[in-house]
Scaffold this motif. Sequence first.
Motif, PDB file in Angstrom:
ATOM      1  N   ALA A   1       0.840  -1.197   0.000  1.00 49.78           N
ATOM      2  CA  ALA A   1       0.000   0.000   0.000  1.00 49.78           C
ATOM      3  C   ALA A   1       0.876   1.247   0.000  1.00 49.78           C
ATOM      4  O   ALA A   1       2.079   1.187   0.246  1.00 49.78           O
ATOM      5  CB  ALA A   1      -0.914   0.001   1.236  1.00 49.78           C
ATOM      6  N   GLY A   2       0.234   2.368  -0.290  1.00 46.88           N
ATOM      7  CA  GLY A   2       0.896   3.650  -0.101  1.00 46.88           C
ATOM      8  C   GLY A   2       1.646   4.201  -1.298  1.00 46.88           C
ATOM      9  O   GLY A   2       2.406   5.169  -1.146  1.00 46.88           O
ATOM     10  N   PHE A   3       1.429   3.642  -2.504  1.00 50.28           N
ATOM     11  CA  PHE A   3       2.106   4.187  -3.675  1.00 50.28           C
ATOM     12  C   PHE A   3       1.280   5.347  -4.215  1.00 50.28           C
ATOM     13  O   PHE A   3       0.152   5.177  -4.669  1.00 50.28           O
ATOM     14  CB  PHE A   3       2.278   3.105  -4.739  1.00 50.28           C
ATOM     15  CG  PHE A   3       3.023   3.555  -5.971  1.00 50.28           C
ATOM     16  CD1 PHE A   3       4.093   4.446  -5.879  1.00 50.28           C
ATOM     17  CD2 PHE A   3       2.683   3.069  -7.220  1.00 50.28           C
ATOM     18  CE1 PHE A   3       4.791   4.845  -7.014  1.00 50.28           C
ATOM     19  CE2 PHE A   3       3.375   3.463  -8.354  1.00 50.28           C
ATOM     20  CZ  PHE A   3       4.422   4.355  -8.258  1.00 50.28           C
ATOM     21  N   ALA A   4       1.847   6.547  -4.143  1.00 50.44           N
ATOM     22  CA  ALA A   4       1.141   7.772  -4.539  1.00 50.44           C
ATOM     23  C   ALA A   4       2.046   8.604  -5.445  1.00 50.44           C
ATOM     24  O   ALA A   4       2.614   9.623  -5.016  1.00 50.44           O
ATOM     25  CB  ALA A   4       0.731   8.572  -3.309  1.00 50.44           C
ATOM     26  N   PRO A   5       2.201   8.196  -6.698  1.00 47.66           N
ATOM     27  CA  PRO A   5       3.094   8.942  -7.589  1.00 47.66           C
ATOM     28  C   PRO A   5       2.593  10.362  -7.809  1.00 47.66           C
ATOM     29  O   PRO A   5       1.390  10.639  -7.736  1.00 47.66           O
ATOM     30  CB  PRO A   5       3.052   8.129  -8.891  1.00 47.66           C
ATOM     31  CG  PRO A   5       1.754   7.391  -8.832  1.00 47.66           C
ATOM     32  CD  PRO A   5       1.511   7.084  -7.385  1.00 47.66           C
ATOM     33  N   ALA A   6       3.508  11.258  -8.076  1.00 48.81           N
ATOM     34  CA  ALA A   6       3.148  12.659  -8.286  1.00 48.81           C
ATOM     35  C   ALA A   6       2.189  12.823  -9.460  1.00 48.81           C
ATOM     36  O   ALA A   6       1.370  13.755  -9.479  1.00 48.81           O
ATOM     37  CB  ALA A   6       4.405  13.494  -8.517  1.00 48.81           C
ATOM     38  N   SER A   7       2.263  11.932 -10.428  1.00 48.55           N
ATOM     39  CA  SER A   7       1.365  11.927 -11.571  1.00 48.55           C
ATOM     40  C   SER A   7       1.423  10.531 -12.189  1.00 48.55           C
ATOM     41  O   SER A   7       2.380   9.781 -11.949  1.00 48.55           O
ATOM     42  CB  SER A   7       1.792  12.965 -12.614  1.00 48.55           C
ATOM     43  OG  SER A   7       3.035  12.587 -13.189  1.00 48.55           O
ATOM     44  N   PRO A   8       0.424  10.143 -12.978  1.00 49.48           N
ATOM     45  CA  PRO A   8       0.513   8.848 -13.653  1.00 49.48           C
ATOM     46  C   PRO A   8       1.775   8.717 -14.499  1.00 49.48           C
ATOM     47  O   PRO A   8       2.347   7.626 -14.613  1.00 49.48           O
ATOM     48  CB  PRO A   8      -0.754   8.820 -14.518  1.00 49.48           C
ATOM     49  CG  PRO A   8      -1.720   9.697 -13.789  1.00 49.48           C
ATOM     50  CD  PRO A   8      -0.869  10.805 -13.209  1.00 49.48           C
TER      51      PRO A   8
END
Length: 277
Positions: free
Chosen positions: A251-258
């Motif tokens: 969990a917790g993958f939050a890229p700045a943009s796709p």
Amino acid sequence: MAPTFVVVPQWQGSVSPRAMRLSDGAEAIRGDLPASATREVPVPVEAGDALDTGIDRFSTLVMVRERLASALRSAATPVLTIGGDCGVSLASVEHAARQHPADLALVWLDAHPDLHTAETSPSGAFNGMVLRAITGEGTDGLALTGDDRVPLQRVILGGARDIDPAEAELIRERKVASLSIDDLASPDALLAAVRATGASSFYLHIDLDVLDPAILAGLADLMPFGLSVEALNRTITALRGEFTLAGATIAGFAPASPEAAPDDLPSILRIIGALTR
């Protein structure tokens, strides 16, 4: 391990400014998973309502929990759950506990202990309450009950380095096993902690913020002085060598943009490889 992958692009458990990026992160990982072994749990677009529970977006979180539980009932085990926020581990640990009754240790690798309740949480984010809920202490609808609970005596925290006072007090008073980043440099201390629970199987929760942000940029919370991928994978290999892997969460993958997601995917796929090969 020939796992079933269940992708849950839930973001409603987080109140981070990058919360909605968690959905992008889950989708990015899904794109590199084998389609025949992967299913996705639909997550509503709407945020949801607290319904006077003290938990932000409670209504949507309950809905997703029920959808994930339904998907897990028909999934071949073990299951690798891909979030989204850490709240997706609630139903996934419940599923594993039913497969391994009274014989499951929970290894929680996370920069945060996630041991709040609605009464102690400074934010109202379920992301920070999910481990406490897994132990059965939480709000009806988002807490495990009966034999599905994993008691704190069978929980091992690893890599937590942002601990609120209420969580620190609980860890101290209830003598929760807690290992620092330095302790995790070698698998030995973690193996000993799992042995001490008496369990022969384990569930592994990995919030990617347990890693050092110099290695992985796509994190909702950038917490310095984390693990390397190499150290994490040594730990996974050692645990699997001695205990049965009942399931896992990433969990917790939050890229700045796709568009930024591919920069981090090789590291994440190495972790998935350690869990599945």
